[in-house]
Design an enzyme around this catalytic site. Structure first.
Site, short mmCIF file in Angstrom:
data_model
loop_
_atom_site.label_atom_id
_atom_site.label_comp_id
_atom_site.label_asym_id
_atom_site.label_seq_id
_atom_site.Cartn_x
_atom_site.Cartn_y
_atom_site.Cartn_z
N ARG A 84 1.43 14.67 13.23
CA ARG A 84 1.93 14.47 12.06
C ARG A 84 2.18 15.82 10.88
O ARG A 84 1.25 15.86 9.92
CB ARG A 84 1.03 13.48 11.41
CG ARG A 84 1.09 12.19 11.90
CD ARG A 84 0.31 10.96 11.28
NE ARG A 84 0.91 10.54 10.22
CZ ARG A 84 0.61 9.51 9.53
NH1 ARG A 84 -0.46 9.01 9.59
NH2 ARG A 84 1.39 9.14 8.57
N CYS A 92 -3.82 12.88 13.41
CA CYS A 92 -4.76 11.68 13.13
C CYS A 92 -4.53 10.79 14.62
O CYS A 92 -3.83 11.34 15.52
CB CYS A 92 -4.37 10.97 11.86
SG CYS A 92 -2.67 10.21 12.04
N ARG A 115 -8.48 -0.51 5.66
CA ARG A 115 -7.72 0.58 4.94
C ARG A 115 -6.79 0.20 4.34
O ARG A 115 -6.07 0.50 3.14
CB ARG A 115 -7.46 1.80 5.87
CG ARG A 115 -8.74 2.66 6.03
CD ARG A 115 -8.14 3.90 7.10
NE ARG A 115 -6.73 4.16 6.23
CZ ARG A 115 -5.71 4.74 7.23
NH1 ARG A 115 -6.07 4.98 8.36
NH2 ARG A 115 -4.77 5.13 6.60
N LYS A 156 0.89 -1.15 0.05
CA LYS A 156 0.03 -0.02 0.01
C LYS A 156 0.88 1.20 -0.20
O LYS A 156 0.70 2.27 -0.77
CB LYS A 156 -0.98 0.20 1.47
CG LYS A 156 -1.60 1.49 1.45
CD LYS A 156 -2.61 1.41 2.52
CE LYS A 156 -1.88 1.61 4.09
NZ LYS A 156 -1.53 3.21 4.19
N ASN A 157 2.05 1.26 0.62
CA ASN A 157 2.62 2.56 0.96
C ASN A 157 3.66 2.62 -0.02
O ASN A 157 4.16 3.89 -0.34
CB ASN A 157 3.58 2.31 2.36
CG ASN A 157 2.43 2.78 3.54
OD1 ASN A 157 1.39 3.06 3.37
ND2 ASN A 157 3.11 2.79 4.59
N VAL A 181 9.33 6.97 16.39
CA VAL A 181 8.84 7.48 14.87
C VAL A 181 7.41 8.39 15.23
O VAL A 181 7.65 9.87 15.03
CB VAL A 181 8.62 6.46 14.24
CG1 VAL A 181 8.28 7.16 12.73
CG2 VAL A 181 9.72 5.81 13.74
N ASP A 188 5.05 0.81 11.79
CA ASP A 188 3.66 0.18 11.56
C ASP A 188 3.68 -1.21 11.88
O ASP A 188 2.57 -1.77 11.84
CB ASP A 188 3.66 0.22 10.02
CG ASP A 188 3.45 1.78 9.42
OD1 ASP A 188 3.09 2.49 10.24
OD2 ASP A 188 3.63 1.80 8.45
N ARG A 208 -4.47 10.78 4.78
CA ARG A 208 -3.48 12.16 4.71
C ARG A 208 -2.14 11.82 3.85
O ARG A 208 -1.73 12.65 3.35
CB ARG A 208 -2.65 12.43 6.02
CG ARG A 208 -2.73 11.28 7.22
CD ARG A 208 -1.87 11.59 8.36
NE ARG A 208 -0.52 12.26 7.61
CZ ARG A 208 -0.18 13.43 8.06
NH1 ARG A 208 -0.84 14.42 8.65
NH2 ARG A 208 0.92 13.94 7.67
C1 UD1 Z 1 4.56 7.02 6.33
C2 UD1 Z 1 3.82 5.78 6.05
C3 UD1 Z 1 3.40 5.18 7.66
C4 UD1 Z 1 4.66 5.17 8.65
C5 UD1 Z 1 5.60 6.27 8.42
C6 UD1 Z 1 6.76 6.23 9.18
C7 UD1 Z 1 2.65 6.19 4.10
C8 UD1 Z 1 1.53 6.42 3.25
N1 UD1 Z 1 2.70 6.10 5.29
O1 UD1 Z 1 4.06 8.31 6.80
O2 UD1 Z 1 2.61 4.09 7.42
O3 UD1 Z 1 4.00 4.82 9.98
O4 UD1 Z 1 5.86 6.51 7.16
O5 UD1 Z 1 7.32 4.95 8.66
O6 UD1 Z 1 3.65 5.59 3.47
N2 UD1 Z 1 7.36 14.47 10.65
C9 UD1 Z 1 7.78 15.87 10.73
N3 UD1 Z 1 7.48 16.65 9.79
C10 UD1 Z 1 7.18 16.48 8.62
C11 UD1 Z 1 6.79 15.04 8.49
C12 UD1 Z 1 7.23 14.21 9.40
O7 UD1 Z 1 8.21 16.32 12.11
O8 UD1 Z 1 7.06 17.33 7.75
C13 UD1 Z 1 7.46 13.74 11.59
C14 UD1 Z 1 6.27 13.09 12.10
O9 UD1 Z 1 5.34 13.54 12.78
C15 UD1 Z 1 6.83 11.54 12.51
C16 UD1 Z 1 8.29 11.28 11.76
O10 UD1 Z 1 8.27 12.68 11.03
O11 UD1 Z 1 6.96 11.66 13.88
C17 UD1 Z 1 8.00 10.38 10.54
O12 UD1 Z 1 6.85 10.65 9.87
P1 UD1 Z 1 6.88 10.49 8.19
O13 UD1 Z 1 7.81 9.64 7.95
O14 UD1 Z 1 6.77 11.73 7.52
O15 UD1 Z 1 5.57 9.60 8.29
P2 UD1 Z 1 4.46 9.50 6.97
O16 UD1 Z 1 5.36 9.54 5.54
O17 UD1 Z 1 3.32 10.56 6.84
#
Ligand code: UD1
Length: 425
Positions: free
Chosen positions: A122, A117, A401, A22-23, A331, A309, A93
């Protein structure tokens, strides 16, 4: 609203094939928007999240068709409405990963700012920092991020590390935008997750020039245009890890096909510490549980660390270990909504900041429980397979989902799960 009734305990045995990731599918669907014409993606799972993304791409003015066999075609010949509306982004998201490709292709994009969420705040600040450094002008209006490139995108050196490491979708966004920027972009502290590697490989097949793939330093030499692609997405390592945890907790023996163990070394390492045999064979592995198993400390980290995850599913497993474990979440430090629900099933879990102390118990007991997010609901199903009695998992739309017909696939392995109407709203 559907619920699962899970009769336990059971012992799982047999064979299951893992579906496409999915991801990986979501950002690769977004990548198809970079190239006018018809792209074909193979192995895309039939999930609610993929349907939401299809809806998003359709309303941009593209045409998405999805076949039963996992083939998905995207006609991105024209994009006449580069907008990600609130009604879709609030459902998922990951919709935010249209920002980079639409900015690069259309020069302007509006995407509703995602809210928090169940697993935490996030933010998307790192996405925006990266795109700004490529030359985008970005402002926020009425809850929407509006990004424009009056002078076009220009290669830059970008650092994408944040307080919790890199960002997966942030790397995807900046990477996709940089493929069409003028000159060279270097992304330092890029996410190394296999899904990002898959995206980068797909972009290179489309004509991009990306090197350093799989490392935290991606180098992208911009090209003038990309072409449509036919591409097969990698298998879902999180789905594979979920079946592994289920085989382990039930003391079963399950052959897991279409599974890339090389993407799961941290997970395999923890399973072996716990006392679960994992043997590579064919295009996957066999996971054999034991009568009783050992505790293990788990710290979630960006790849190649243990994936956040799978934190909830492995906490369910450790709840029955012979001793105490500590699970630390590095994370998403607030991702613990499953703790109270597992305790309702007689687990002994105590949250301390961003860690949980898991005191192993001899048995779990069935109870009505509430799914709060995708992976937390998988943990409750896994616990239900091992618990004595009938566990009722409410709000199973969360699990739909990210897992395709999970109850049917568990039932083929010997589980007794029925999907029923009703449940608590
Ligand atoms: C993706 C995955 C999700 C997984 C996560 C971490 C998808 C669709 N989702 O989510 O299933 O749990 O990676 O492996 O692929 N952060 C910031 N600023 C930002 C972006 C992120 O501070 O601009 C923080 C987040 O709050 C979190 C960490 O960085 O604490 C990692 O988040 P991120 O890797 O961005 O997760 P997603 O890409 O949203």
């Amino acid at each position: 609203m559907d619920v699962f009734r899970i009769e336990g305990p059971v012992r799982l045995a047999g064979h299951v094939d893992i579906n496409g990731s999915k991801n990986a599918s979501l950002p690769i669907m977004a990548a198809a928007l970079l190239a006018p014409g018809n792209s074909t993606l193979l192995g895309v799972p039939r999930l609610a999240d993929i349907s939401v993304f299809k809806e998003l791409i359709d309303q941009l003015g593209c045409k998405v068709e999805r076949r039963e066999d996992g083939v998905l075609t995207i006609d991105a010949t024209k994009i006449d409405n580069p907008v990600g509306p609130y009604d879709i982004v609030r459902k998922m998201r990951a919709s935010v990963c249209i920002l980079g490709p639409l900015l690069a292709r259309c020069g302007r994009v509006e995407v509703s700012m995602p809210g928090g969420c169940a697993i935490g705040d996030r933010p998307i600040d790192l996405h925006l920092i990266g795109l700004r450094q490529l030359g985008a002008q970005i402002h926020l209006k009425n809850g929407y991020v509006i990004a424009e490139t009056p002078q076009g995108l220009k290669g830059a050196s970008i650092f994408l590390g944040g307080p919790y490491g890199s960002t997966v979708l942030g790397t995807a966004n900046v990477l996709m935008a940089a493929t069409l920027a003028k000159g060279r972009t270097i992304i330092e502290s890029a996410a190394c997750e296999p899904e990002i590697t898959d995206l980068a490989n797909c972009l290179n097949v489309m004509g991009a020039r990306i090197s350093g793939i799989g490392s935290p330093r991606l180098v992208i030499d911009g090209v003038n245009h990309l072409h449509p692609v036919q591409y097969r997405v990698i298998p879902d390592r999180i789905e594979a890890g979920t079946f592994m945890a289920a085989a382990a907790i039930t003391g079963g023996e399950v052959h897991i096909g279409h599974c890339r163990l090389e993407d799961m070394m941290a997970v395999v390492d923890r399973l072996r510490i716990i006392g679960i045999a994992v043997e590579a064979n064919g295009d996957g592995c066999t996971v054999a549980g034991a009568e009783s198993f050992q505790p293990a400390d788990i710290t979630t980290q960006p790849y190649p660390g243990f994936p956040t995850d799978l934190q909830a599913q492995f906490m369910a497993l450790l709840a029955l270990a012979h001793g105490n474990s500590i699970v630390v979440e590095k994370v998403f430090p607030d991702r613990f909504l499953h703790v109270a629900e597992l305790n309702r099933m007689a687990a002994n879990l105590r949250k301390e900041g961003s860690a949980v102390i898991v005191a192993g118990v001899k048995k779990l007991v069935a109870a009505p429980v509430m799914a709060s997010d995708l992976r937390a609901s998988a943990a409750l199903v896994i616990a239900g397979l091992a618990a004595e009695g009938a566990t009722i998992v409410n709000r199973v739309y969360h699990i739909d989902r990210g897992y395709e017909r999970i109850e049917e696939r568990f039932n083929l392995l010997g589980a007794k799960i029925s999907r029923e109407e009703g449940g608590t709203v």
